[in-house]
Design a protein around this motif. Sequence first.
Motif, PDB file in Angstrom:
ATOM      1  N   SER A  91       0.623  -1.333   0.228  1.00  0.00           N
ATOM      2  CA  SER A  91      -0.065  -0.645  -0.036  1.00  0.00           C
ATOM      3  C   SER A  91       0.769   1.200   0.210  1.00  0.00           C
ATOM      4  O   SER A  91       0.790   2.299  -0.576  1.00  0.00           O
ATOM      5  CB  SER A  91      -1.066  -0.038   1.136  1.00  0.00           C
ATOM      6  N   ARG A  92       2.072   0.975   0.470  1.00  0.00           N
ATOM      7  CA  ARG A  92       2.271   2.581   0.834  1.00  0.00           C
ATOM      8  C   ARG A  92       3.651   2.630  -0.740  1.00  0.00           C
ATOM      9  O   ARG A  92       3.515   3.658  -0.774  1.00  0.00           O
ATOM     10  CB  ARG A  92       3.965   2.548   1.830  1.00  0.00           C
ATOM     11  N   TYR A  93       3.856   1.769  -0.983  1.00  0.00           N
ATOM     12  CA  TYR A  93       4.709   1.499  -2.293  1.00  0.00           C
ATOM     13  C   TYR A  93       3.688   2.389  -3.370  1.00  0.00           C
ATOM     14  O   TYR A  93       4.191   3.309  -4.127  1.00  0.00           O
ATOM     15  CB  TYR A  93       5.542   0.218  -3.075  1.00  0.00           C
ATOM     16  N   LEU A  94       2.448   2.084  -3.823  1.00  0.00           N
ATOM     17  CA  LEU A  94       1.912   2.510  -4.402  1.00  0.00           C
ATOM     18  C   LEU A  94       1.390   3.916  -4.283  1.00  0.00           C
ATOM     19  O   LEU A  94       0.893   4.231  -5.070  1.00  0.00           O
ATOM     20  CB  LEU A  94       0.000   1.179  -4.109  1.00  0.00           C
ATOM     21  N   ALA A  95       1.235   3.747  -2.983  1.00  0.00           N
ATOM     22  CA  ALA A  95       0.733   5.192  -2.818  1.00  0.00           C
ATOM     23  C   ALA A  95       1.758   6.781  -3.237  1.00  0.00           C
ATOM     24  O   ALA A  95       1.518   7.820  -3.475  1.00  0.00           O
ATOM     25  CB  ALA A  95       0.671   5.298  -1.318  1.00  0.00           C
ATOM     26  N   GLU A  96       3.323   5.800  -2.880  1.00  0.00           N
ATOM     27  CA  GLU A  96       3.759   6.457  -2.795  1.00  0.00           C
ATOM     28  C   GLU A  96       4.378   6.718  -4.943  1.00  0.00           C
ATOM     29  O   GLU A  96       4.759   8.092  -5.458  1.00  0.00           O
ATOM     30  CB  GLU A  96       5.415   5.977  -2.667  1.00  0.00           C
ATOM     31  N   GLY A  97       3.591   5.405  -5.354  1.00  0.00           N
ATOM     32  CA  GLY A  97       4.019   5.487  -7.021  1.00  0.00           C
ATOM     33  C   GLY A  97       2.993   5.630  -7.850  1.00  0.00           C
ATOM     34  O   GLY A  97       2.567   6.532  -8.906  1.00  0.00           O
ATOM     35  N   LEU A  98       1.771   5.650  -7.310  1.00  0.00           N
ATOM     36  CA  LEU A  98       0.104   6.061  -8.054  1.00  0.00           C
ATOM     37  C   LEU A  98       0.152   7.273  -7.371  1.00  0.00           C
ATOM     38  O   LEU A  98      -1.504   7.997  -7.438  1.00  0.00           O
ATOM     39  CB  LEU A  98      -0.559   4.727  -8.656  1.00  0.00           C
ATOM     40  N   GLY A  99      -0.313   7.573  -6.211  1.00  0.00           N
ATOM     41  CA  GLY A  99      -0.867   8.223  -5.195  1.00  0.00           C
ATOM     42  C   GLY A  99      -2.339   7.847  -4.879  1.00  0.00           C
ATOM     43  O   GLY A  99      -2.031   6.632  -5.036  1.00  0.00           O
ATOM     44  N   ASN A 100      -2.565   8.869  -3.649  1.00  0.00           N
ATOM     45  CA  ASN A 100      -3.732   7.810  -3.506  1.00  0.00           C
ATOM     46  C   ASN A 100      -4.876   9.790  -2.849  1.00  0.00           C
ATOM     47  O   ASN A 100      -4.664  10.126  -1.381  1.00  0.00           O
ATOM     48  CB  ASN A 100      -2.936   6.775  -1.525  1.00  0.00           C
ATOM     49  N   CYS A 101      -5.744   8.888  -3.542  1.00  0.00           N
ATOM     50  CA  CYS A 101      -7.051  10.637  -3.399  1.00  0.00           C
ATOM     51  C   CYS A 101      -7.838   9.799  -3.550  1.00  0.00           C
ATOM     52  O   CYS A 101      -7.748   8.868  -2.247  1.00  0.00           O
ATOM     53  CB  CYS A 101      -7.052  11.187  -5.174  1.00  0.00           C
ATOM     54  N   PRO A 102      -8.595  11.464  -2.553  1.00  0.00           N
ATOM     55  CA  PRO A 102      -9.278  11.308  -1.788  1.00  0.00           C
ATOM     56  C   PRO A 102     -10.851   9.963  -2.111  1.00  0.00           C
ATOM     57  O   PRO A 102     -11.054  10.134  -3.866  1.00  0.00           O
ATOM     58  CB  PRO A 102     -10.071  12.026  -1.374  1.00  0.00           C
ATOM     59  N   TYR A 103     -11.645   8.816  -1.607  1.00  0.00           N
ATOM     60  CA  TYR A 103     -12.771   7.849  -2.323  1.00  0.00           C
ATOM     61  C   TYR A 103     -13.431   8.828  -3.373  1.00  0.00           C
ATOM     62  O   TYR A 103     -13.528   8.142  -4.552  1.00  0.00           O
ATOM     63  CB  TYR A 103     -12.941   7.643  -0.998  1.00  0.00           C
ATOM     64  N   GLU A 104     -14.171   9.994  -2.719  1.00  0.00           N
ATOM     65  CA  GLU A 104     -15.109  10.598  -3.770  1.00  0.00           C
ATOM     66  C   GLU A 104     -14.339  10.497  -4.771  1.00  0.00           C
ATOM     67  O   GLU A 104     -15.101  11.218  -5.740  1.00  0.00           O
ATOM     68  CB  GLU A 104     -15.671  12.052  -3.268  1.00  0.00           C
ATOM     69  N   GLU A 105     -12.963  10.967  -5.152  1.00  0.00           N
ATOM     70  CA  GLU A 105     -12.585  11.657  -6.480  1.00  0.00           C
ATOM     71  C   GLU A 105     -11.732  10.056  -7.283  1.00  0.00           C
ATOM     72  O   GLU A 105     -11.761  10.725  -8.566  1.00  0.00           O
ATOM     73  CB  GLU A 105     -10.883  12.793  -6.015  1.00  0.00           C
ATOM     74  N   ALA A 106     -11.185   8.996  -6.542  1.00  0.00           N
ATOM     75  CA  ALA A 106     -11.330   8.263  -7.690  1.00  0.00           C
ATOM     76  C   ALA A 106     -12.059   7.348  -8.298  1.00  0.00           C
ATOM     77  O   ALA A 106     -13.258   7.176  -7.906  1.00  0.00           O
ATOM     78  CB  ALA A 106     -10.769   7.535  -6.129  1.00  0.00           C
ATOM     79  N   ASP A 107     -11.429   6.797  -9.460  1.00  0.00           N
ATOM     80  CA  ASP A 107     -11.546   6.156 -10.415  1.00  0.00           C
ATOM     81  C   ASP A 107     -11.942   4.727  -9.873  1.00  0.00           C
ATOM     82  O   ASP A 107     -12.242   4.034 -10.538  1.00  0.00           O
ATOM     83  CB  ASP A 107     -11.242   6.391 -11.616  1.00  0.00           C
ATOM     84  N   ILE A 108     -10.039   4.584  -9.390  1.00  0.00           N
ATOM     85  CA  ILE A 108      -9.909   2.953  -9.297  1.00  0.00           C
ATOM     86  C   ILE A 108      -9.974   2.592  -7.607  1.00  0.00           C
ATOM     87  O   ILE A 108      -9.694   4.175  -7.205  1.00  0.00           O
ATOM     88  CB  ILE A 108      -8.640   2.688  -9.607  1.00  0.00           C
ATOM     89  N   TYR A 109     -10.871   1.987  -7.031  1.00  0.00           N
ATOM     90  CA  TYR A 109     -10.739   1.342  -5.451  1.00  0.00           C
ATOM     91  C   TYR A 109      -9.824   0.480  -5.656  1.00  0.00           C
ATOM     92  O   TYR A 109      -9.858  -1.239  -5.649  1.00  0.00           O
ATOM     93  CB  TYR A 109     -12.259   0.788  -5.389  1.00  0.00           C
ATOM     94  N   PHE A 110      -8.500   0.276  -5.042  1.00  0.00           N
ATOM     95  CA  PHE A 110      -7.595  -0.590  -5.090  1.00  0.00           C
ATOM     96  C   PHE A 110      -6.925  -1.383  -3.378  1.00  0.00           C
ATOM     97  O   PHE A 110      -6.554  -0.800  -2.670  1.00  0.00           O
ATOM     98  CB  PHE A 110      -6.584   0.057  -5.390  1.00  0.00           C
ATOM     99  N   ILE A 111      -7.592  -2.561  -3.955  1.00  0.00           N
ATOM    100  CA  ILE A 111      -7.571  -3.274  -2.533  1.00  0.00           C
ATOM    101  C   ILE A 111      -5.922  -4.427  -2.438  1.00  0.00           C
ATOM    102  O   ILE A 111      -5.835  -4.646  -2.848  1.00  0.00           O
ATOM    103  CB  ILE A 111      -8.704  -4.415  -2.575  1.00  0.00           C
ATOM    104  N   THR A 112      -5.600  -3.925  -1.575  1.00  0.00           N
ATOM    105  CA  THR A 112      -4.152  -4.363  -1.365  1.00  0.00           C
ATOM    106  C   THR A 112      -4.315  -5.075  -0.691  1.00  0.00           C
ATOM    107  O   THR A 112      -3.161  -6.384  -1.170  1.00  0.00           O
ATOM    108  CB  THR A 112      -3.159  -3.548  -1.044  1.00  0.00           C
ATOM    109  N   GLY A 113      -5.198  -5.529   0.198  1.00  0.00           N
ATOM    110  CA  GLY A 113      -5.448  -7.313   0.845  1.00  0.00           C
ATOM    111  C   GLY A 113      -7.209  -7.131   1.353  1.00  0.00           C
ATOM    112  O   GLY A 113      -7.192  -6.503   1.734  1.00  0.00           O
ATOM    113  N   ALA A 114      -7.425  -8.735   1.041  1.00  0.00           N
ATOM    114  CA  ALA A 114      -8.864  -8.776   1.362  1.00  0.00           C
ATOM    115  C   ALA A 114      -9.390  -8.880   2.548  1.00  0.00           C
ATOM    116  O   ALA A 114     -10.399  -8.101   2.825  1.00  0.00           O
ATOM    117  CB  ALA A 114      -9.188 -10.132   0.663  1.00  0.00           C
ATOM    118  N   THR A 115      -8.823  -8.893   3.519  1.00  0.00           N
ATOM    119  CA  THR A 115      -8.879  -8.443   5.144  1.00  0.00           C
ATOM    120  C   THR A 115      -8.863  -6.818   5.568  1.00  0.00           C
ATOM    121  O   THR A 115      -9.432  -6.675   6.221  1.00  0.00           O
ATOM    122  CB  THR A 115      -7.610  -9.338   6.076  1.00  0.00           C
ATOM    123  N   MET A 116      -8.458  -5.538   5.006  1.00  0.00           N
ATOM    124  CA  MET A 116      -8.102  -4.455   4.911  1.00  0.00           C
ATOM    125  C   MET A 116      -9.522  -3.681   4.358  1.00  0.00           C
ATOM    126  O   MET A 116      -9.559  -2.496   4.670  1.00  0.00           O
ATOM    127  CB  MET A 116      -6.994  -4.351   4.039  1.00  0.00           C
TER     128      MET A 116
END
Length: 244
Positions: free
Chosen positions: A32-57
């Motif tokens: 999650s940390r690496y993806l946020a550094e590389g792709l950004g992590n925008c607020p839910y309302e603005e997002a096109d993609i909902y990226f689940i890095t682990g099913a328990t999360m």
Amino acid sequence: MGRAGRVSGRTSMKVHIPSFDPNKIGGGWTVSRYLAEGLGNCPYEEADIYFITGATMVSHGDVEKAKADGKKIVLRVDNHLLPSRNRNTGMSRMRAFAEKADLVIYQSKWARDYLAPIIGKTGEVVLNGVDTSIYRPGTPSNDCLYVRSSRINEKGWEMARYWFSRNTEGKLNIVGKFSGENVQYNFDFFNDEPFQFWGEQPKEQLADIMRSSKYFLYSYFQDACSNTLLEARACGCEIVDVYG
């Protein structure tokens, strides 16, 4: 693999990583940390993609809302979710999220071969990466190193302990989660084997310990492409397969 960098010329697609916490330790949190550094992590309302890095999360309600809100759902899968550690809901949750996902990404070919038939959806393999600005070679001693982020049996502590007892060189640096009984009874060592217990460590301190260790005792099974293994390699550790 080097540190993820921000994508130049990035498309307008915006990514939201739910339950993101850069301070938590473990495979899914690191990704999650690496993806946020590389792709950004925008607020839910603005997002096109909902990226689940682990099913328990995330919860069923979270994923159902994302689907209803028209988000593209990406699910990352790295391993099974043991019923005893997930109140018997882990694999049913993974199957349900895979069914809703527009794309499933597997951590390794092993994970895809193992889990795609179980969750009913194939997908691309994206290997873990390493932040080489933190995990880099140093000047090691003759010490050995064992690291685990959880107490599950697949981490193979007993095999690492047995190997070190038979092949003692330097001391054994032990990092991660262990019970009070382990600490109280010297990790079941009984022949004056030298060791130092560090407990859980943030990534910068873990990298320092890795750099000071010559050998990384690899005892994990059913755990391909471990973040910890790749980090130890990046720090210059020699990998010892304790199973021979």
